[in-house]
Write a protein that holds these residues in place. Structure first.
Motif, PDB file in Angstrom:
ATOM      1  N   ASP A  58       0.820  -1.219   0.000  1.00  0.00           N
ATOM      2  CA  ASP A  58       0.000   0.000   0.000  1.00  0.00           C
ATOM      3  C   ASP A  58       0.851   1.266   0.000  1.00  0.00           C
ATOM      4  N   LEU A  59       1.924   1.273  -0.789  1.00  0.00           N
ATOM      5  CA  LEU A  59       2.787   2.453  -0.921  1.00  0.00           C
ATOM      6  C   LEU A  59       2.044   3.543  -1.688  1.00  0.00           C
ATOM      7  N   LYS A  60       1.952   4.741  -1.102  1.00  0.00           N
ATOM      8  CA  LYS A  60       1.211   5.820  -1.754  1.00  0.00           C
ATOM      9  C   LYS A  60       1.560   7.153  -1.125  1.00  0.00           C
ATOM     10  N   VAL A  61       1.085   8.226  -1.761  1.00  0.00           N
ATOM     11  CA  VAL A  61       1.236   9.582  -1.223  1.00  0.00           C
ATOM     12  C   VAL A  61      -0.074   9.970  -0.547  1.00  0.00           C
ATOM     13  N   GLN A  62       0.030  10.455   0.690  1.00  0.00           N
ATOM     14  CA  GLN A  62      -1.128  10.950   1.418  1.00  0.00           C
ATOM     15  C   GLN A  62      -0.783  12.319   2.004  1.00  0.00           C
ATOM     16  N   THR A  63      -1.719  12.894   2.719  1.00  0.00           N
ATOM     17  CA  THR A  63      -1.509  14.192   3.341  1.00  0.00           C
ATOM     18  C   THR A  63      -1.489  14.036   4.853  1.00  0.00           C
ATOM     19  N   TYR A  64      -0.463  14.609   5.478  1.00  0.00           N
ATOM     20  CA  TYR A  64      -0.345  14.586   6.934  1.00  0.00           C
ATOM     21  C   TYR A  64       0.106  15.965   7.396  1.00  0.00           C
ATOM     22  N   ARG A  65      -0.675  16.557   8.287  1.00  0.00           N
ATOM     23  CA  ARG A  65      -0.405  17.906   8.785  1.00  0.00           C
ATOM     24  C   ARG A  65      -0.282  18.901   7.632  1.00  0.00           C
ATOM     25  N   GLY A  66      -1.114  18.716   6.625  1.00  0.00           N
ATOM     26  CA  GLY A  66      -1.177  19.647   5.517  1.00  0.00           C
ATOM     27  C   GLY A  66      -0.099  19.504   4.469  1.00  0.00           C
ATOM     28  N   ARG A  67       0.739  18.468   4.563  1.00  0.00           N
ATOM     29  CA  ARG A  67       1.836  18.297   3.600  1.00  0.00           C
ATOM     30  C   ARG A  67       1.799  16.888   3.013  1.00  0.00           C
ATOM     31  N   VAL A  96       3.882   3.265   8.264  1.00  0.00           N
ATOM     32  CA  VAL A  96       5.047   4.142   8.255  1.00  0.00           C
ATOM     33  C   VAL A  96       4.700   5.424   7.500  1.00  0.00           C
ATOM     34  N   ILE A  97       5.110   6.568   8.055  1.00  0.00           N
ATOM     35  CA  ILE A  97       4.925   7.864   7.402  1.00  0.00           C
ATOM     36  C   ILE A  97       6.292   8.508   7.234  1.00  0.00           C
ATOM     37  N   LEU A  98       6.667   8.831   5.987  1.00  0.00           N
ATOM     38  CA  LEU A  98       7.936   9.482   5.674  1.00  0.00           C
ATOM     39  C   LEU A  98       7.689  10.864   5.087  1.00  0.00           C
ATOM     40  N   ASP A  99       8.602  11.808   5.359  1.00  0.00           N
ATOM     41  CA  ASP A  99       8.502  13.110   4.718  1.00  0.00           C
ATOM     42  C   ASP A  99       9.197  13.068   3.362  1.00  0.00           C
ATOM     43  N   ASP A 100       9.292  14.218   2.691  1.00  0.00           N
ATOM     44  CA  ASP A 100       9.856  14.230   1.346  1.00  0.00           C
ATOM     45  C   ASP A 100      11.370  14.030   1.331  1.00  0.00           C
ATOM     46  N   ARG A 101      11.986  13.984   2.502  1.00  0.00           N
ATOM     47  CA  ARG A 101      13.412  13.652   2.610  1.00  0.00           C
ATOM     48  C   ARG A 101      13.603  12.207   3.063  1.00  0.00           C
ATOM     49  N   TYR A 102      12.496  11.458   3.084  1.00  0.00           N
ATOM     50  CA  TYR A 102      12.467  10.043   3.450  1.00  0.00           C
ATOM     51  C   TYR A 102      12.872   9.823   4.912  1.00  0.00           C
ATOM     52  N   ARG A 103      12.595  10.826   5.730  1.00  0.00           N
ATOM     53  CA  ARG A 103      12.790  10.702   7.161  1.00  0.00           C
ATOM     54  C   ARG A 103      11.481  10.246   7.797  1.00  0.00           C
ATOM     55  N   VAL A 134       3.019  13.316   2.125  1.00  0.00           N
ATOM     56  CA  VAL A 134       3.936  12.372   2.757  1.00  0.00           C
ATOM     57  C   VAL A 134       3.860  11.042   2.024  1.00  0.00           C
ATOM     58  N   LEU A 135       4.915  10.261   2.194  1.00  0.00           N
ATOM     59  CA  LEU A 135       4.971   8.915   1.627  1.00  0.00           C
ATOM     60  C   LEU A 135       4.591   7.939   2.736  1.00  0.00           C
ATOM     61  N   THR A 136       3.611   7.085   2.463  1.00  0.00           N
ATOM     62  CA  THR A 136       3.150   6.150   3.488  1.00  0.00           C
ATOM     63  C   THR A 136       3.120   4.729   2.944  1.00  0.00           C
ATOM     64  N   TYR A 137       3.270   3.779   3.859  1.00  0.00           N
ATOM     65  CA  TYR A 137       3.136   2.380   3.480  1.00  0.00           C
ATOM     66  C   TYR A 137       3.019   1.530   4.738  1.00  0.00           C
ATOM     67  N   TRP A 138       2.520   0.313   4.549  1.00  0.00           N
ATOM     68  CA  TRP A 138       2.556  -0.700   5.592  1.00  0.00           C
ATOM     69  C   TRP A 138       3.869  -1.442   5.468  1.00  0.00           C
ATOM     70  N   ALA A 139       4.516  -1.749   6.598  1.00  0.00           N
ATOM     71  CA  ALA A 139       5.772  -2.499   6.600  1.00  0.00           C
ATOM     72  C   ALA A 139       5.679  -3.635   7.597  1.00  0.00           C
ATOM     73  N   GLY A 140       6.201  -4.800   7.224  1.00  0.00           N
ATOM     74  CA  GLY A 140       6.183  -5.919   8.151  1.00  0.00           C
ATOM     75  C   GLY A 140       6.397  -7.245   7.469  1.00  0.00           C
ATOM     76  N   ASN A 141       5.935  -8.290   8.104  1.00  0.00           N
ATOM     77  CA  ASN A 141       6.066  -9.651   7.598  1.00  0.00           C
ATOM     78  C   ASN A 141       4.799 -10.059   6.860  1.00  0.00           C
ATOM     79  N   VAL A 142       4.972 -10.630   5.685  1.00  0.00           N
ATOM     80  CA  VAL A 142       3.846 -11.042   4.852  1.00  0.00           C
ATOM     81  C   VAL A 142       3.672 -12.551   4.954  1.00  0.00           C
ATOM     82  N   PHE A 143       2.443 -12.965   5.279  1.00  0.00           N
ATOM     83  CA  PHE A 143       2.110 -14.376   5.348  1.00  0.00           C
ATOM     84  C   PHE A 143       1.169 -14.709   4.190  1.00  0.00           C
ATOM     85  N   GLU A 144       0.503 -15.843   4.286  1.00  0.00           N
ATOM     86  CA  GLU A 144      -0.394 -16.245   3.214  1.00  0.00           C
ATOM     87  C   GLU A 144      -1.741 -15.557   3.376  1.00  0.00           C
TER      88      GLU A 144
END
Length: 538
Positions: free
Chosen positions: A142-151, A171-178, A153-163
């Motif tokens: 579910d990697l996508k761009v969303q809005t957080y605090r008016g800006r 996870v929420i990252l800013d435009d500097r990938y922080r 952001v890059l968001t995605y789910w991270a973890g272990n994938v099963f069947e």
């Protein structure tokens, strides 16, 4: 119940063996620059998930593309994914994507999660070249761009994938990938991969699949059975407070499912827990939430405050009269389109990906679907189906209506995506998305990495070749190579156009090199560290 907390290390861990395996792919004599990271991925098998369920490939979702183990479980052969692209300057790997463009496409980049060893988050340009690759080896969905605090952001789910599901966090990252925030489900649950959506209330919508004891006799299972619960939570991003915890078995009847206990999901043990509903999409709509359930082929609107079911659309207990040509099955990614002045989903126009069957279904095709939903008259009619021949996806899949009314369909287990015009004309076809992508989006995105560019250099009889890359940078137009025999006296040696995720430039031999990333006006955006050149072994 699902595990808590322990997903972190397993999710992001890159073993030394994995690192060395990828490092050995680089040619001898290549020097890694700053920020080099390995894409060492691991798939967690059934034995690693005590107490959670492992189902058959036919009744799973993301697990339908989760590796050879799922193929063995269902008695089907897992198709081999194409050999990935490998890079020298940073040791990342990427799917070998091809793009055919036949018309004007919407603005933005492609956001994908193609399964290699796990689902790899990747932003691609319209040539199929990577712009950003998730660097830590975490399973991403579910990697996508969303809005957080008016800006943005890059968001995605991270973890272990099963069947069919996963355990992880948002996870929420800013435009500097922080990393701005890590968002977890509460009450001792681990977040599942199917949804991580931010709302305009400063909250996040997530789901979880905990295993619980449950009476399965209404669907032919054991009285002392085990069920995969479906929990939908709304969580405050800043505080982690759970504002809503919706529990499927408290609101839905078990007989709404069109699945039956059996195969590797007989429901008689925690490992074989029955997957009755399989929630795979959640959307906020004012004071309600729209939930999509794959295993009942239905959409359910619930009150955001009380959790009460307002209506069901599709499935065995539909409150709507659905036209025959508008019916769907095993669907994904159901969304009311934005139409309010604040961009809220208030319109009666609904989009979804109609799988039209699951893994093992024969003679069907999948489609992106636009529906008009009249909630007063309780009717549903077809606006348009977006199809591509007999293309079929037995699991996963997405549909996005873009700003210019184009439609982007991600074909799930068929590792491809298609962009259509509003009237159904194909303008772009993307293929080679590894072993399939859970969802595919198009978004505008500007990335300014907090890291420095990466560089690798190799000297052989043909001369000095310098490889330059900068994971996540969207503004690089050209690369400049700097070098000298004295590392304190670097000078410009050559400049060349950026030719993709990694650019190779040849120049005269020197002992030390660095690279500088330039924008379209020739301004320096960032510079790598200086590395010593070594001769490539023959």
């Amino acid at each position: 119940m699902a595990p808590t907390g322990e997903d972190d290390e397993a999710a992001r861990g890159v073993t030394r063996r994995a690192w060395l395996g990828y490092a050995s792919a680089a040619a001898g004599g290549v020097v890694l620059g700053a920020g080099g990271t390995a894409a060492g991925f691991t798939l967690v098998g059934d034995s690693d998930r005590a107490g959670d369920s492992a189902g058959s490939e036919e009744s799973s979702d993301a697990g339908a593309a989760s590796g050879a183990a799922s193929g063995a479980a269902s008695g089907t052969a897992e198709p081999s994914a194409p050999e990935p692209r490998r890079y020298l300057s940073n040791q990342l790997v990427a799917p070998d994507v091809s793009v055919e463009t036949t018309g004007a496409v919407a603005a933005g980049l492609l956001f994908t999660g193609g399964r290699m060893s796990v689902f790899q988050g990747a932003i691609l340009d319209n040539d199929g070249e990577p712009v950003w690759l998730e660097p830590d080896g975490r399973g991403v969905a579910d990697l996508k761009v969303q809005t957080y605090r008016g800006r943005p952001v890059l968001t995605y789910w991270a973890g272990n994938v099963f069947e069919g599901w996963g355990t992880g966090h948002g996870v929420i990252l800013d435009d500097r990938y922080r990393e701005l925030a890590t968002v977890r489900t509460g009450h001792g649950l681990a977040a599942d991969l199917h949804e991580f959506t931010l709302t305009d209330r400063g909250t996040a919508l997530l789901v979880s699949y905990p295993t619980i004891p449950f009476d399965l006799t209404p669907v032919g299972g054991p009285a002392q059975g085990w069920l995969l619960s479906n929990r939908v939570q709304e969580v405050n991003v800043q505080t982690g407070e759970v504002l809503l915890d919706w529990v499927a078995e408290e609101r839905l009847d078990l007989t709404e499912t069109h699945e039956k206990p059996g195969g590797s999901r007989p429901g008689d043990t925690p490992v074989g827990a029955f997957d009755a509903w399989h929630v795979n999409s959640v959307q906020a709509r004012g004071d309600a939430l729209l939930l999509g359930f794959r295993h009942s082929s239905s959409l359910v609107l619930v009150d955001r405050r009380t959790g009460e079911v307002r209506w069901r659309l599709g499935g065995e207990r539909s409150d709507f009269d659905v036209d025959a040509d508008a019916r769907f099955g095993y669907q994904h990614d159901a969304r009311f389109l934005a139409g309010g002045p604040d961009g809220s989903a208030v319109t009666g126009r609904l989009s979804l990906f109609d799988n039209n069957g699951r893994i093992g279904t024969k003679g069907r095709s999948s489609s992106g679907l636009l529906l008009d939903v009249d909630e007063s008259a309780r009717t549903v009619r077809l606006v348009r189906r977006f199809t591509r021949g007999d293309r079929f996806s037995g699991a996963m899949g997405s549909m996005q209506v873009l700003d210019d009314s184009h439609v982007l369909v991600g074909w799930g287990t068929d590792p491809s995506a298609t962009e259509f015009t509003a009237d159904g004309q194909v303008v772009q076809e993307v293929t080679g998305l590894a072993g399939g992508s859970y969802r595919v989006y198009r978004h505008r995105w500007t990335g300014r990495p907090d890291s420095v560019p990466d560089v690798a250099a190799a000297l052989d009889e043909a001369g000095l070749t310098v490889h330059a890359s900068w994971n996540g940078a969207t503004g690089v137009a050209r690369w400049r190579v700097l070098g000298a025999d004295d590392r304190a006296r670097l000078r410009p040696l050559t400049t060349g156009k950026r030719t993709g995720f990694e650019t190779a430039l040849t120049t005269s031999p020197v002992q030390y090199v660095a690279v500088a990333a330039l924008d379209g006006q020739g301004r320096e955006l960032g510079r790598s560290r200086t590395v010593r050149v070594r001769r490539r072994p023959r």
